[in-house]
Write an enzyme that holds these catalytic residues in place. Sequence first.
Site, PDB file in Angstrom:
ATOM      1  N   VAL A  70       0.859  -1.189   0.000  1.00  0.00           N
ATOM      2  CA  VAL A  70       0.000   0.000   0.000  1.00  0.00           C
ATOM      3  C   VAL A  70       0.892   1.235   0.000  1.00  0.00           C
ATOM      4  CG1 VAL A  70      -1.759   1.305   1.266  1.00  0.00           C
ATOM      5  CG2 VAL A  70      -1.891  -1.184   1.171  1.00  0.00           C
ATOM      6  N   GLY A 115       4.440   4.129   3.128  1.00  0.00           N
ATOM      7  CA  GLY A 115       4.009   2.897   2.451  1.00  0.00           C
ATOM      8  C   GLY A 115       4.090   1.749   3.438  1.00  0.00           C
ATOM      9  N   LYS A 116       3.525   0.642   3.092  1.00  0.00           N
ATOM     10  CA  LYS A 116       3.642  -0.548   3.945  1.00  0.00           C
ATOM     11  C   LYS A 116       3.324  -1.779   3.109  1.00  0.00           C
ATOM     12  CE  LYS A 116       4.488  -1.735   8.233  1.00  0.00           C
ATOM     13  NZ  LYS A 116       5.473  -1.117   9.130  1.00  0.00           N
ATOM     14  N   GLY A 117       3.944  -2.913   3.471  1.00  0.00           N
ATOM     15  CA  GLY A 117       3.685  -4.151   2.756  1.00  0.00           C
ATOM     16  C   GLY A 117       3.316  -5.249   3.723  1.00  0.00           C
TER      17      GLY A 117
END
Length: 459
Positions: A70, A115-117
């Site tokens: 994201v 952001g992040k995963g």
Amino acid sequence: MGNSTEAIVQESLDALMEDQSFLPELKDLDRKKAFSSLHSILSTPDHVNKSFLRISLENGEVERIPAFRVQHNKMLGPYKGGIRFHQTVSEEEVSNFAALMTLKNALHEVPFGGGKGGVIINPREYSAKELNLICKKYVQNFNENLGPDKDIPAPDLGTGEREMDWMMGEYKNIHPGLPYRGSFTGKSVINGGSLGRRKATGKGVYLSFRYMLNDFVKKQEKWLSERDNRFARTALEHVDKPLSIAVQGFGNVGSVAALEAYQCTYLKNKVVAVSDHNVTLYNSEGLDIPNLVEYASNHEGDLPTNEEQLGKAEVKAIIRNRDDLLTMDTDVLILAALESQIHQENVKDVKARIIVEGANAPITREADQYLSDNGVIIIPDILANAGGAIVSYLEWLQGRDTQFLSEEQVYEQMYDKMKHTYDTIFPEFYGDPFPLRQNCYIHAVMKISTIIYRQGKLF
Ligand code: NAD
């Protein structure tokens, strides 16, 4: 953006709209429209990327594993944030953390967006070969979105140096001849990682507590005692007192924060309890943290769980249930495990008067409200646990310049940046009615909003 972050961003925007000294050129209807637009921009991610990683398991089966990246907001720079491997990962959780990253970077003036995963797996159930394949597939499937100037992942729960090395290796394969060192941070030092990265978050977490009490409250005792403020009263009750500390989680963040507390000789602190995913260990006289760190490093990160193991670790402690730690009678609680650990069901039993959020979002919104109403000081995640994000930025810079800093230089630069933020946040916090968390959000939202406005994005 997940509900809690969204609600706090909305409250911050409401407070800023009322404050006519913020963007004073915006008046009346224009002001209303601008703030409504800011809400739309900040409450929705730029991109939600989802993919199913096709993995051939060692037993011959093929599995499709859901994975996310994201990208919340890039007004301040390329997207930046960790990748989590955990069975509880969800799109909503990843989106919420991506938004938190935007705010964390803005608060500490790190020139990155958020952001992040996440990958929905329990990494303990996969072999090293399978995890290597999952890492490579993650990079292949999100390749178009990633890169040193686009989106730079880092480790999170369930991932570490090994996974970042694998992912950077795959990125390099896909982009031969292009710069690759800045594509991932949290790598091993031999692969261009920064010295001090692993300890950075835990060191920063302890610094946030120490700096607040010893460098701010102690120096401002007179000023604070003149204010009729519930948080100022709590702070003053804890200055120059021997304090007992409990630390939830004994991984990268928790074990380092506990060790910092143990080694901090000029505050009279005792770490009386630590916990991990199995157990709580308690000793009212203080635990031998160096011996526990040594034991955990030789036992896959786990704390001793029985008398025999305690003997091997040479640690005196009472063994208690894992979640007992959260409600023990200690002055300070450092939360360094998972999100939502203090919630509606257990919040009334929490006795600590100062809570430091090493993990992201470890307190639910309802519990946060209850604690704040009762004058509990919460040093929030985006203020306390940014050490890793700051050193990731230093790693990214070092990768560009191919000039590497010593471990001491890394900590010095990280401390300078964090102290600069604390010096902005702490004095205001006691002077107005908002809890510390809200003030951090207001500062972060103010910074991003100003940039969005000045770049002409509100038309
Ligand atoms: P880690 O995997 O190294 O350690 C996690 C620790 O929590 C382990 O000791 C584990 O046993 C323990 N744990 C798991 N479930 C628990 C439970 N229910 N009760 C008590 N302990 C439990 O992870 P980490 O890198 O130390 O990260 C901890 C938290 O901090 C995560 O939420 C992560 O997102 C957040 N965080 C980490 C960093 C970083 O740089 N590592 C930066 C910012 C935020």
